[in-house]
Design an enzyme around this catalytic site. Sequence first.
Site, PDB file in Angstrom:
ATOM      1  N   GLU A 170     -24.179   9.175  56.926  1.00 36.39           N
ATOM      2  CA  GLU A 170     -25.554   9.513  56.515  1.00 36.39           C
ATOM      3  C   GLU A 170     -26.618   8.594  57.127  1.00 36.39           C
ATOM      4  O   GLU A 170     -27.471   8.057  56.424  1.00 36.39           O
ATOM      5  CB  GLU A 170     -25.656   9.504  54.981  1.00 36.39           C
ATOM      6  CG  GLU A 170     -24.704  10.488  54.342  1.00 36.39           C
ATOM      7  CD  GLU A 170     -24.640  10.392  52.822  1.00 36.39           C
ATOM      8  OE1 GLU A 170     -25.499   9.728  52.219  1.00 36.39           O
ATOM      9  OE2 GLU A 170     -23.715  10.990  52.234  1.00 36.39           O
ATOM     10  N   ASN A 216     -20.204  10.930  59.746  1.00 38.60           N
ATOM     11  CA  ASN A 216     -20.148  11.847  58.607  1.00 38.60           C
ATOM     12  C   ASN A 216     -21.547  12.053  58.017  1.00 38.60           C
ATOM     13  O   ASN A 216     -22.280  11.087  57.804  1.00 38.60           O
ATOM     14  CB  ASN A 216     -19.230  11.205  57.540  1.00 38.60           C
ATOM     15  CG  ASN A 216     -18.861  12.146  56.413  1.00 38.60           C
ATOM     16  OD1 ASN A 216     -18.503  13.300  56.660  1.00 38.60           O
ATOM     17  ND2 ASN A 216     -18.926  11.666  55.186  1.00 38.60           N
ATOM     18  N   HIS A 258     -21.884  19.720  51.120  1.00 34.45           N
ATOM     19  CA  HIS A 258     -22.385  19.776  49.732  1.00 34.45           C
ATOM     20  C   HIS A 258     -23.402  20.914  49.662  1.00 34.45           C
ATOM     21  O   HIS A 258     -24.538  20.785  50.121  1.00 34.45           O
ATOM     22  CB  HIS A 258     -23.064  18.463  49.347  1.00 34.45           C
ATOM     23  CG  HIS A 258     -22.118  17.311  49.227  1.00 34.45           C
ATOM     24  ND1 HIS A 258     -21.134  17.257  48.263  1.00 34.45           N
ATOM     25  CD2 HIS A 258     -21.994  16.171  49.952  1.00 34.45           C
ATOM     26  CE1 HIS A 258     -20.454  16.126  48.386  1.00 34.45           C
ATOM     27  NE2 HIS A 258     -20.947  15.451  49.407  1.00 34.45           N
ATOM     28  N   GLU A 289     -16.502  16.822  52.417  1.00 36.01           N
ATOM     29  CA  GLU A 289     -16.890  16.588  51.000  1.00 36.01           C
ATOM     30  C   GLU A 289     -17.344  17.896  50.354  1.00 36.01           C
ATOM     31  O   GLU A 289     -18.369  17.936  49.670  1.00 36.01           O
ATOM     32  CB  GLU A 289     -18.035  15.563  50.917  1.00 36.01           C
ATOM     33  CG  GLU A 289     -17.775  14.249  51.622  1.00 36.01           C
ATOM     34  CD  GLU A 289     -18.856  13.206  51.421  1.00 36.01           C
ATOM     35  OE1 GLU A 289     -19.746  13.402  50.574  1.00 36.01           O
ATOM     36  OE2 GLU A 289     -18.800  12.185  52.129  1.00 36.01           O
ATOM     37  N   ASP A 291     -18.334  20.844  48.146  1.00 38.09           N
ATOM     38  CA  ASP A 291     -18.473  21.369  46.789  1.00 38.09           C
ATOM     39  C   ASP A 291     -19.711  22.265  46.775  1.00 38.09           C
ATOM     40  O   ASP A 291     -20.567  22.160  47.645  1.00 38.09           O
ATOM     41  CB  ASP A 291     -18.527  20.287  45.692  1.00 38.09           C
ATOM     42  CG  ASP A 291     -19.565  19.203  45.903  1.00 38.09           C
ATOM     43  OD1 ASP A 291     -20.486  19.396  46.726  1.00 38.09           O
ATOM     44  OD2 ASP A 291     -19.474  18.160  45.234  1.00 38.09           O
TER      45      ASP A 291
HETATM   46  O1  G3I Z   1     -19.612   0.639  39.699  1.00 36.90           O
HETATM   47  C1  G3I Z   1     -20.053   1.106  38.418  1.00 36.90           C
HETATM   48  C2  G3I Z   1     -19.116   0.653  37.385  1.00 36.90           C
HETATM   49  O2  G3I Z   1     -19.080  -0.752  37.337  1.00 36.90           O
HETATM   50  C3  G3I Z   1     -19.511   1.263  36.037  1.00 36.90           C
HETATM   51  O3  G3I Z   1     -18.510   0.997  35.110  1.00 36.90           O
HETATM   52  C4  G3I Z   1     -19.689   2.771  36.145  1.00 36.90           C
HETATM   53  C5  G3I Z   1     -20.226   3.392  34.881  1.00 36.90           C
HETATM   54  O4  G3I Z   1     -20.636   4.710  35.096  1.00 36.90           O
HETATM   55  O5  G3I Z   1     -20.596   3.057  37.166  1.00 36.90           O
HETATM   56  C6  G3I Z   1     -20.098   2.603  38.407  1.00 36.90           C
HETATM   57  O6  G3I Z   1     -20.813   3.016  39.516  1.00 36.90           O
HETATM   58  C7  G3I Z   1     -20.836   4.404  39.799  1.00 36.90           C
HETATM   59  C8  G3I Z   1     -19.971   4.674  41.032  1.00 36.90           C
HETATM   60  O7  G3I Z   1     -20.133   6.026  41.438  1.00 36.90           O
HETATM   61  C9  G3I Z   1     -18.508   4.398  40.805  1.00 36.90           C
HETATM   62  O8  G3I Z   1     -18.011   5.195  39.776  1.00 36.90           O
HETATM   63  C10 G3I Z   1     -22.275   4.773  40.078  1.00 36.90           C
HETATM   64  O9  G3I Z   1     -23.020   4.653  38.881  1.00 36.90           O
HETATM   65  C11 G3I Z   1     -22.373   6.164  40.629  1.00 36.90           C
HETATM   66  O10 G3I Z   1     -23.710   6.385  41.036  1.00 36.90           O
HETATM   67  C12 G3I Z   1     -21.447   6.313  41.819  1.00 36.90           C
HETATM   68  O11 G3I Z   1     -21.599   7.623  42.303  1.00 36.90           O
HETATM   69  C13 G3I Z   1     -20.932   7.929  43.525  1.00 36.90           C
HETATM   70  C14 G3I Z   1     -21.965   8.200  44.601  1.00 36.90           C
HETATM   71  O12 G3I Z   1     -21.294   8.568  45.811  1.00 36.90           O
HETATM   72  C15 G3I Z   1     -22.832   6.976  44.875  1.00 36.90           C
HETATM   73  O13 G3I Z   1     -23.714   7.190  45.900  1.00 36.90           O
HETATM   74  C16 G3I Z   1     -20.094   9.162  43.313  1.00 36.90           C
HETATM   75  O14 G3I Z   1     -19.043   8.865  42.395  1.00 36.90           O
HETATM   76  C17 G3I Z   1     -19.489   9.645  44.627  1.00 36.90           C
HETATM   77  O15 G3I Z   1     -18.911  10.906  44.456  1.00 36.90           O
HETATM   78  C18 G3I Z   1     -20.600   9.783  45.655  1.00 36.90           C
HETATM   79  O16 G3I Z   1     -20.000  10.164  46.891  1.00 36.90           O
HETATM   80  C19 G3I Z   1     -20.890  10.385  47.987  1.00 36.90           C
HETATM   81  C20 G3I Z   1     -20.128  10.071  49.255  1.00 36.90           C
HETATM   82  O17 G3I Z   1     -19.588   8.771  49.190  1.00 36.90           O
HETATM   83  C21 G3I Z   1     -21.022  10.226  50.489  1.00 36.90           C
HETATM   84  N1  G3I Z   1     -21.639  11.541  50.524  1.00 36.90           N
HETATM   85  C22 G3I Z   1     -22.310  11.966  49.319  1.00 36.90           C
HETATM   86  C23 G3I Z   1     -21.372  11.855  48.110  1.00 36.90           C
HETATM   87  C24 G3I Z   1     -22.032  12.383  46.870  1.00 36.90           C
HETATM   88  O18 G3I Z   1     -23.146  11.603  46.536  1.00 36.90           O
END
Ligand code: G3I
Length: 397
Positions: A170, A216, A258, A289, A291
Amino acid sequence: MKLRQWSTVGLVAVATVATLNTVPATASRPYDPTTQSLATLGLRHGLHVGTAVNMDALNDASDPQYRRLASSEFASVTAENVMKWESLEPTRGTYNWAPADQFVEFAKRNRQSVRGHVLVWHNQLPAWLTSGVADGSISKQELRELLRKHITTVVNRYKGKIWQWDVVNEAVSDPWDTPSTLHYKGFWAQNLGPGYIADAFRWARAADPKALLFYNDYNIEAFGSGNPADDKTQFVYDMTKSLRAQGVPIDGVGSQGHLGTQYGNFDTLQVTAALKKFAGLGVATAFTEVDVRSQLTEGVQAGNAEEINPRLQASAANFSVLMKACLAVRSCLSYTVWGFSDNHSWVPGWFDDPPEGLATIYDENYQPKRAYQELKSDLIFAGPPYVLPRIAPRPRR
Ligand code: G3I
């Protein structure tokens, strides 16, 4: 493109087809492809159907269905979060390898290929890194060195275990950003300039000569105006062409996929044309990715079938468009869904105004949706002359 630059995973696929075709089918027990997994059906074409894996869900003993499907239904896996920098090095110099190691072990045990995600991204960076740059305690020169060290350390640790690495993720802006003319965006471009992209691929290659190295991004499923000022696919195409011309070891372009049912999206031929155009640069492609989310109107939330059904159908159709296009282009190596069940999808946590969901191929009770069945039928009913075994590039030096 020179044929000798390519190795044929097709041979493997042909062997797999031969094996599948020898499954003893008797009159009383005919071979029924509908009972096969997406993994098995994809491998008939040499195509790896994969999923992102949420390690919390995988380790949740009260949720055994998640682990069962993650290990049996998919031929490839991507770590949804545990290979990101903030997870690997939460404190400067102290690595937290356990979750990523466990993920890679899981894949090995299940004979799944691994897409490594992600080496360079502007999100989910450790706080010590971003705050150090913000307060000036980490200089630009030191930042570049930290990035080199990060890539080298991570790629080295998993050397030989990763099929495709998302090296840079990105890097390109969207038309709704400011300025609206597409440009290199985010933390890395702002601090190091766009040259970090070529550097990252070179450092990754130096650490693993065999992994396929991918760029990507999202919103690059099809070409638009053809003007890189507003057509992100064209921008990424031009970038890839230029990197290849400079001899940068980029082997593939991942299109995240997405999508949302509220948008116009694309038809199969538009997406096929885009994949073919990238193939013309000598790079592999993959959907990385996928969905397809929907708005959760009050009617949907109240269980109104008249509002739910069209969304499920549109979602299935979009999953299918990307799958058919991927099948049609031999250099499209894998098709990965970003989570497979609605109870473990990033979508509801991300889009809440209006709320969105219903984005995956199984519902929250692990019942396959129409999208799952459509992907399956796409894989079952495909074959020569239009769908042929995959051809993978040799990793570029
Ligand atoms: O790290 C904290 C953790 O300490 C805490 O316990 C937990 C409570 O909810 O939150 C954790 O962080 C979260 C993290 O995922 C790990 O679970 C964040 O709040 C959350 O925002 C984060 O979201 C991820 C997101 O990327 C972040 O940008 C999504 O799971 C993940 O599916 C998403 O994946 C991205 C790809 O890497 C790149 N392309 C887009 C895609 C969708 O956004």
